[in-house]
Write a protein that holds these residues in place. Structure first.
Motif, PDB file in Angstrom:
ATOM      1  N   UNK A  28       0.690  -1.337  -0.117  1.00  0.00           N
ATOM      2  CA  UNK A  28      -0.044   0.075   0.005  1.00  0.00           C
ATOM      3  C   UNK A  28       1.030   1.239   0.040  1.00  0.00           C
ATOM      4  N   UNK A  29       1.912   1.191   0.658  1.00  0.00           N
ATOM      5  CA  UNK A  29       2.805   2.320   0.603  1.00  0.00           C
ATOM      6  C   UNK A  29       3.277   2.817  -1.002  1.00  0.00           C
ATOM      7  N   UNK A  30       3.408   1.711  -1.696  1.00  0.00           N
ATOM      8  CA  UNK A  30       3.856   2.008  -3.069  1.00  0.00           C
ATOM      9  C   UNK A  30       2.695   1.957  -4.376  1.00  0.00           C
ATOM     10  N   UNK A  77       1.855   9.466   2.411  1.00  0.00           N
ATOM     11  CA  UNK A  77       3.077   8.427   2.615  1.00  0.00           C
ATOM     12  C   UNK A  77       2.435   6.867   2.733  1.00  0.00           C
ATOM     13  N   UNK A  78       1.316   6.874   3.493  1.00  0.00           N
ATOM     14  CA  UNK A  78       0.904   5.555   3.448  1.00  0.00           C
ATOM     15  C   UNK A  78      -0.624   5.269   3.008  1.00  0.00           C
ATOM     16  N   UNK A  80       9.602   7.420  -4.753  1.00  0.00           N
ATOM     17  CA  UNK A  80       8.629   6.371  -5.459  1.00  0.00           C
ATOM     18  C   UNK A  80       7.215   6.266  -4.629  1.00  0.00           C
ATOM     19  N   UNK A  81       7.240   6.521  -3.166  1.00  0.00           N
ATOM     20  CA  UNK A  81       6.214   6.357  -2.503  1.00  0.00           C
ATOM     21  C   UNK A  81       5.317   7.273  -2.795  1.00  0.00           C
ATOM     22  N   UNK A  82       5.466   8.623  -3.170  1.00  0.00           N
ATOM     23  CA  UNK A  82       4.784   9.744  -3.173  1.00  0.00           C
ATOM     24  C   UNK A  82       4.285  10.177  -4.832  1.00  0.00           C
ATOM     25  N   UNK A  83       4.876   8.932  -5.639  1.00  0.00           N
ATOM     26  CA  UNK A  83       4.562   9.372  -7.154  1.00  0.00           C
ATOM     27  C   UNK A  83       3.123   9.590  -7.300  1.00  0.00           C
TER      28      UNK A  83
END
Ligand code: GLU
Length: 423
Positions: free
Chosen positions: A341-343, A398-399, A420-423
């Motif tokens: 889920x973070x990604x 973020x999450x 990568x997480x916020x893209x």
């Protein structure tokens, strides 16, 4: 020699695996070899190549063995011994058709008496046998005396000759029945201890009768493992797919209905103290909640790098991130979903969309900050948001979650993946 003798007739379930584990442990404790015998002589029910899956599961669980065997390779021995029993007049050809036998069984049911074979073919003369064109089975003559089984878990059980009956050892297709193939192969392998499911307890006097008829006098020890009730046919494959660790499943199956010195242990530790005698005689209920608890404990015990591998990374930091969730989740499947889920693209509610968009752009432009405090200060300065209004959209960015572990902790382990997480 000990043996584990699965039938390749379906997915391996937890009852089979429990029996395999006990055989493995006892073989190590007794310093005796373990034979894996695939009982594939049931033509109708055996599934081709199923044994591959059985061996894969054994290897995944660290169950090592010294010998392996396909029972169908022993047909020549089963047939030779059946012939021997016929010659010795310890067995006889039975020409009764299934329809005749069914009718007699039904009549016994109607009269509320237990059905027993009536011995009709036992008295046929050699001429009547030789000249008979009908298909035949071979039956072992029922023993003259009772047979007592001494079981490590259940104690003594005595079976009267009538309960053992003149039972079939070879079918009309010239294949051995389970009891015959099993008894012959256990004898040929010189098995010393048979550990198997308690559903086979009533087969044991029949197998002893076969041994006696063949003149095999070695005293084999028996342990019939009490059933698991409830979801006893849960497949091992399913548990693995759901994200239970092999070590946790083994731990649970050894603990079930047992008295153990500790609750959480490895298979290697269990070998030091496991004792068939401490198993309860009673069936035990399968409790998935308990298995979840044990799985969580084993996940907590993993080194972060190893844990990260289970969720698709090879990074200690991701392992540490995963550990933050181990109070709330219990399987690898759930853990993979959390880390994934973070990604994944995040679903942000309208209320926070604008703020999240601002924080996203700022994060994409941000230099690398080693600590959360500096990152947060940077966002506050650049966005003009107060610390209070920043926390919620930042967590969402973020999450994707409304709540969960501290953002500072998440940041610590995720900072190398931030873009990568916020893209
Ligand atoms: N093939 C039998 C089964 O899977 C086991 C027989 C045995 O262990 O004797 O139930």
């Amino acid at each position: 020699m000990l043996r584990f003798a699965p039938s390749p007739t379906g997915d391996m379930h937890i009852r089979n695996l429990r029996v395999a584990l006990f055989n493995y442990i006892c073989s190590i404790q007794r310093e005796e070899p373990l034979l894996i015998r695939i009982e594939d002589t049931d033509q109708k029910c055996s599934i081709p190549d199923k044994e591959k899956e059985i061996f894969e599961i054994l290897s995944l669980f660290g169950i090592t063995y010294q010998e392996q065997q396909l029972q169908s390779n022993h047909l020549k021995f089963h047939r030779a011994m059946a012939l021997q029993l016929l010659q010795d007049k310890k067995a006889f050809n039975c020409f009764c058709s299934p329809a005749t036998l069914d009718a007699k069984r039904e009549a016994a049911n109607e009269n509320k008496i237990p059905y027993r074979y009536d011995g009709i073919c036992e008295t046929l003369s050699s001429d009547q046998v030789i000249d008979n064109p009908l298909p035949f089975t071979i039956r072992l003559k029922k023993p003259l005396q009772s047979i007592t089984v001494n079981d490590i878990i259940h104690g003594y059980s005595t079976f009267a000759p009538d309960d053992i009956d003149s039972f079939i050892i070879m079918s009309t297709d010239k294949y051995p029945t389970y009891n015959f193939a099993c008894a012959v192969d256990d004898m040929l392998a010189d098995v010393s201890l048979i550990i198997r499911d308690e559903e086979h307890l009533s087969n044991t006097p029949k197998q002893i009768a076969i041994h006696e008829a063949l003149g095999y006098i070695k005293k084999i020890e028996y342990a019939h493992v009490p059933s698991i009730v409830g979801d006893d046919t849960i497949s091992v494959k399913w548990l693995l797919e759901e994200g239970y660790l092999p070590e946790a499943i083994s731990n649970y199956l050894i603990l079930l209905g047992n008295t153990t010195p500790v609750e959480i242990f490895s298979l290697k530790e269990a070998i030091k103290w496991f004792d068939l005698k401490t198993l309860s005689k009673e069936p035990t209920l399968f409790d998935i909640e308990k298995l979840k608890f044990i799985n969580r404990e084993h996940l907590k015990g993993l080194d972060p790098k190893e844990l990260s591998r289970y969720v698709g990374f090879a990074d200690e930091e991701i392992g540490n991130l995963a550990k933050l969730f181990l109070e709330e989740i219990s399987t690898l499947k759930e853990l993979r979903a959390k880390i994934g889920a973070f990604f994944a693209p995040k679903n942000i509610s309208d209320e926070y969309k604008e703020k999240v968009a601002v924080l996203r752009v700022l994060t994409q432009q941000a230099p690398h900050f080693d600590d959360y405090h500096s990152y947060k200060e940077y966002l506050i300065k650049k966005s003009g948001f107060s610390e209070q209004t920043l926390v919620k959209p930042l967590r969402l960015l973020l999450s994707g979650l409304d709540d969960g572990p501290e953002i500072a902790d998440i940041y610590m382990y995720l900072k190398n993946y931030l873009k990568e997480v916020v893209k």
